[in-house]
Design a protein around this motif. Structure first.
Motif, mmCIF file in Angstrom:
data_model
loop_
_atom_site.group_PDB
_atom_site.id
_atom_site.type_symbol
_atom_site.label_atom_id
_atom_site.label_comp_id
_atom_site.label_asym_id
_atom_site.label_seq_id
_atom_site.Cartn_x
_atom_site.Cartn_y
_atom_site.Cartn_z
ATOM 1 N N LEU A 133 14.446 113.650 68.291
ATOM 2 C CA LEU A 133 14.184 112.225 68.074
ATOM 3 C C LEU A 133 12.993 111.759 68.901
ATOM 4 N N ARG A 134 12.898 112.245 70.120
ATOM 5 C CA ARG A 134 11.762 111.873 70.975
ATOM 6 C C ARG A 134 10.456 112.408 70.395
ATOM 7 N N ARG A 135 10.476 113.679 69.976
ATOM 8 C CA ARG A 135 9.263 114.265 69.405
ATOM 9 C C ARG A 135 8.821 113.491 68.170
ATOM 10 N N THR A 140 5.005 110.152 65.431
ATOM 11 C CA THR A 140 4.728 109.179 64.361
ATOM 12 C C THR A 140 4.353 107.806 64.891
ATOM 13 N N GLY A 141 4.864 107.443 66.087
ATOM 14 C CA GLY A 141 4.626 106.098 66.597
ATOM 15 C C GLY A 141 5.312 105.029 65.763
ATOM 16 N N TYR A 146 11.352 105.037 67.130
ATOM 17 C CA TYR A 146 11.597 104.663 68.529
ATOM 18 C C TYR A 146 12.993 104.059 68.691
ATOM 19 N N LEU A 147 13.406 103.252 67.713
ATOM 20 C CA LEU A 147 14.748 102.664 67.789
ATOM 21 C C LEU A 147 15.829 103.749 67.697
ATOM 22 N N ALA A 148 15.633 104.723 66.818
ATOM 23 C CA ALA A 148 16.609 105.812 66.696
ATOM 24 C C ALA A 148 16.690 106.607 67.994
#
Length: 346
Positions: A133-135, A140-141, A146-148
């Motif tokens: 999820l961080r990657r 993608t930005g 980011y919320l996920a």
């Protein structure tokens, strides 16, 4: 789950087969064993004679015979070695270990998750998903990415990652209730997480974030829950109870506010005799803050006069039981609370 168990059982059987197959196999027979043993015995005998030789005239003959014996030994095919079986067994053990580890990494976590409650299992899955999820978010930005990432980090207790993820999400869109309220509560509870004191300006910022989130999403249970926590933190117990009761209404199965509601009521009961009477005799029907409950109507919306309220309390009315044994001071304090709630409204 059944398929996973079947696959793991197959892995274990394959591992055992690899380990046991070399050990079950018989050692190959040596067809030249008798001749080999004879030549070895002859070699040893000749070496012994050469070592103890006293007559040097015999040395050339003994050395010639020893050389012929060694040449005959070299001409024989190599004897099968039992070490080959050992090597195969060790190889089987290594492969079995790799397969077992692979099976454990693949299936054991599923067994462990099956033993957890739904919430705990989801937290574990969130933690395992964090790297991907961080990657994805950083690649993608994207606001949703980011919320996920922030949600998975927050729910699994990785609060530093949650702050980073939600902070980046708010840079893309500052009107996101989840990011606002969760950043606010993390800021407000930072002393518990780090042991560092909370600065007044940080406390005010945290409260602003949580209140803004509640204004943007008033029907979200978590917005009301965190607003209640924040209000209680600042000593606004009445407002906190209102928010926490609102949370219970929006999420009837939610139990996250129970302890705080009990603590607030205890504080109020100690400080206010009217609230103490209300909590003991009225709250079960009319709600913790007089806003109405499963049986009783809202007392905050009542338009009864003080005398009418007194008459209903002492004598009862309809499904409302009578409380004729209340002392004068207790009744007066209770009426003061009810009148104040009428002025405040629902």
């Amino acid at each position: 789950m059944i398929l996973s168990l079947i696959l793991l059982a197959l892995i274990l059987l394959a591992s055992l087969g690899l380990v046991l197959a070399p050990l079950r196999a018989s050692v190959p027979q040596d067809p030249d064993a008798a001749e080999r043993d004879r030549l070895l015995a002859e070699r040893d005998r000749l070496y012994a004679e050469l070592t103890a030789l006293e007559d040097e005239q015999r040395r050339p003959d003994l050395e010639r015979r020893a050389a012929l014996t060694l040449r005959a030994l070299d001409a024989l095919p190599p004897a099968p070695r039992s070490g080959q079986t050992r090597a195969l067994a060790l190889g089987g053990v290594a492969v079995a270990a790799l397969l077992t580890v692979a099976g454990a990494l693949t299936f054991v976590p599923r067994w462990q998750l099956a033993a957890l409650g739904p919430g705990e299992a989801q937290n574990v899955r969130d933690a395992l998903a964090l790297p991907e999820l961080r990657r994805r978010a950083e690649t993608t930005g994207d606001r949703a990415a980011y919320l996920a990432w922030g949600k998975a980090a927050f729910d699994s207790g990785q609060y530093a990652q949650a702050v980073t993820a939600y902070g980046n999400a708010l840079k893309l869109d500052p009107r996101q209730p989840e990011a606002l309220r969760r950043l606010g509560i993390l800021l407000l509870t930072r002393p518990e997480q780090t042991g560092q004191p909370l600065r007044p300006e940080d406390a005010q910022q945290a409260f602003l974030l949580i209140r803004t989130a509640a204004q943007l999403a008033p029907q979200d249970p978590e917005s009301q829950l965190l607003l209640g926590f924040a209000l209680a933190r600042f000593g606004q117990d009445e407002e906190a109870l209102t928010a926490l009761e609102r949370y219970r209404t929006l999420d009837p199965k939610g139990r996250d506010a129970d302890e705080l509601i009990t603590a607030i009521r205890a504080r109020q009961n100690e400080a206010n005799p009217g609230l103490r009477v209300y909590a003991a005799s009225c709250a079960s029907c009319h709600g913790a803050s007089g806003g109405g409950g499963a049986l009783g109507p809202s007392l905050r919306a009542s338009s009864l006069s003080r005398d009418a309220l007194r008459a209903v309390i002492v004598n009862g009315k309809g499904a409302m039981p009578a409380f004729p044994n209340l002392g004068a001071a207790e009744l007066r304090a209770l009426l003061d609370v009810l009148e104040r709630w009428q002025k405040e409204g629902p």
